[in-house]
Structures are given as C-alpha cells and as structure tokens.
Design an enzyme around this catalytic site. Structure first.
Site, mmCIF file in Angstrom:
data_model
loop_
_atom_site.group_PDB
_atom_site.id
_atom_site.type_symbol
_atom_site.label_atom_id
_atom_site.label_comp_id
_atom_site.label_asym_id
_atom_site.label_seq_id
_atom_site.Cartn_x
_atom_site.Cartn_y
_atom_site.Cartn_z
ATOM 1 N N SER A 64 0.797 -1.237 0.000
ATOM 2 C CA SER A 64 0.000 0.000 0.000
ATOM 3 C C SER A 64 0.823 1.278 0.000
ATOM 4 C CB SER A 64 -0.950 0.007 1.196
ATOM 5 O OG SER A 64 -2.011 -0.891 0.977
ATOM 6 N N LYS A 67 0.012 3.834 -2.689
ATOM 7 C CA LYS A 67 -1.082 4.803 -2.584
ATOM 8 C C LYS A 67 -0.547 6.241 -2.536
ATOM 9 C CE LYS A 67 -4.091 1.358 -0.550
ATOM 10 N NZ LYS A 67 -4.501 0.643 0.639
ATOM 11 N N SER A 128 -5.634 4.003 4.259
ATOM 12 C CA SER A 128 -5.174 2.892 3.420
ATOM 13 C C SER A 128 -6.315 2.053 2.859
ATOM 14 C CB SER A 128 -4.209 1.992 4.207
ATOM 15 O OG SER A 128 -3.373 1.276 3.335
ATOM 16 N N GLU A 164 -5.195 -3.126 -6.116
ATOM 17 C CA GLU A 164 -5.394 -3.870 -4.869
ATOM 18 C C GLU A 164 -6.200 -5.145 -5.099
ATOM 19 O OE1 GLU A 164 -4.182 -3.628 -1.992
ATOM 20 O OE2 GLU A 164 -3.434 -1.589 -1.713
#
Length: 294
Positions: A64, A67, A128, A164
């Site tokens: 993550s 991001k 997140s 994701e």
C-alpha cells in the site's frame, strides 16, 4: 580563517560526519542482521543532505505504499484542472469489495452514493482504503498513467501494473515494486514542491500526517507528538508463514525544524508481525537519535 585552515576544518568536519554516519550504519546493521527478512533502508536529511542506505537498491514489493504514488498522480490532475477536490464521485456498490481492508465499505456498506475526491483521498491515503485506491486508479486512467507520471519525475525504479483487487493473487504481490532509494528520492521531490503545486503539496503532506495505520511501526520509534508524514504497506502471510512485505516510508520533522526522510522496506519475512513492526520502529528510533544528537 586562511585557506589552509579552512581546508583543515573542512577535512575534520568531513571525518566527524563520516564517523557518525558509520556509527549509524553499524547500529542499523545490528538491528537487521539477525532478522528473518531482507531489509532495505534509505535515509536522507533534507536540509543537511546526510545520506545513508543499506541495501538501497532492493527491488521491494510496494504493497500500500503505492497509494502515495497514486495520490501524486491524482493531485497532479487537480493541479491541471482536470479534477477537483470538491467534485463528487459516484461510488457503486460493486466497487466496495467486502473481503479487503476498507473503512469506506464499513461506513457505506450499501454503496451507490457520492463522495468528494477529497474524502476519497483521505480514505485511501490516511486510512489505506483498498477500495478507494482502486477507484482512484480508475479515475486517472489506470496503472499505466501512474507509471508514466512517476517516471516523468525522474523515478525509474518504480513499477505499478496491478491494483489492490488484483493483488489478492499471491504472485501479484511481487509485481509492484520500488527501491528504498527511489522512494526517498520521490519523497524529497514531493516535499520540496517539485512535483505538485504548493497547495496540493501541503494537502497531501497533511493527510499523510493523519495516517491512522502503522501506529506501532515507524511512529512507535519516534517521541510522542513528533510530526510524521508517512505511508505504510503490508501483505498477509501464506501457509508457510511467509509475509511478502512490510514497508513504511515517511518524512520526519525534527525539534530544530529540519526534516529527514526514511524509507524502510522488508521483503520475504518470516518474523512475527509484532517483531517485524519492532524492526521498523527500532530503525526509526536509531535514526532519530542520530539526527537529534549529532
């Protein structure tokens, strides 16, 4: 001070700097040498230019952390006037997968509602949110657009090909990568305002400060109330207790008002999650001590 005295002073200062940097390197190596993980670290003092890396070219799965890169791409489109933080985006129920980390899905389980881009970015960057992440990727035109924009910043050691939802496939957890050195370079360019306009730079920095994830990672290695703008990333484990990655990258504000960047990536981990979190916290604490005592 004559020229020869100045040369001597500069030489002695360099020797002192090299000695303290070597001490930090030794301390960090002591932390990571016995761990069941491949660890990469990159550190840079923004104002003082101190640099140190250990395994800095490690091809590390992003998780993550990407991001942050996605948010940069989105906010560049805000700067260009193609998007607006106040514009509303319709979130379909089918966009809100239940079998993933998503505070947004918990808040709006039925979907089919409008959220501002600002709200979507806060879910994705500060909390997140995996569903929010994939919605943002689609909004900018896919992973290729993110790849193109980050490469345009001069960051070559960066790969993004899957979102994701696609990373639910174990093999795909290894697809998106960067290096500790590349992460630090991107954070520095971001902080210096070389990527986004001043207003969007401040905006992204603040929602990174408000990150609610990884409180026992990098943040745990810093004194309470220390300003840390960061982005975390973690995979699950397989049946053999192998964790693909746990990462934390961030910008730390020092008591003297200066800042240092720290990028920590751990790959192929068989330590417990608690012990892995402690590795990141210990690396951060040791780095803090270096910058506050030198």
């Amino acid at each position: 001070m004559n020229r020869y005295t100045l040369i001597l002073f500069s030489f002695l200062s360099f020797q002192a700097f090299a000695q303290t940097t070597n001490e930090l390197r030794q301390q960090l190596n002591q932390i990571i040498s016995s761990k069941n993980a491949t660890v990469g670290v990159s550190i840079k003092g923004i104002e003082d230019k101190d640099t140190l890396s250990i395994n800095g070219n490690l091809k590390a799965p992003l998780m993550s952390v990407f991001k942050f890169h996605i948010a940069l791409t989105v906010l560049n489109k805000v700067d260009e006037g193609k998007l607006s933080l106040t514009q509303e985006i319709f979130i379909k129920k089918k966009d809100l997968h239940e079998d993933t980390w998503s505070p947004m899905e918990k808040d709006y389980p039925e979907g089919n509602m409008n959220l501002t881009l600002d709200k979507l970015l806060r879910y994705t960057v500060s909390h997140s949110d995996n569903n929010g992440c994939d919605i943002l990727i689609d909004l900018v035109g896919g992973t290729k657009e993110v790849q193109k924009f980050i490469n345009k910043q001069g960051i070559k050691d960066f790969v993004i090909k899957v979102n994701e939802e696609q990373m639910k496939n174990w093999k795909n957890l290894y697809v998106n990568t960067t290096t500790p050195l590349a992460a630090t370079a991107l954070l520095e360019k971001f902080y210096k305002g070389e990527i986004l306009k001043e207003s969007t730079t401040k905006y992204l920095y603040q929602i990174m400060v408000e990150t609610s994830r990884g409180l026992t990672w990098m943040k745990a290695g810093l004194p309470e109330n220390t300003e840390l703008a960061h982005r975390t990333g973690i995979s699950g484990t397989n049946d053999a207790n192998l964790r693909v990655a746990m990462n934390d990258i961030g910008i730390v504000k020092l008591p003297n008002g200066k800042h240092f960047i720290i990028s920590v990536f751990l790959k192929n981990i068989t330590e417990t999650q608690e012990d892995t979190e402690k590795i990141i916290a210990d690396i951060t604490r040791t780095t803090w001590n270096y910058f506050t005592k030198k």
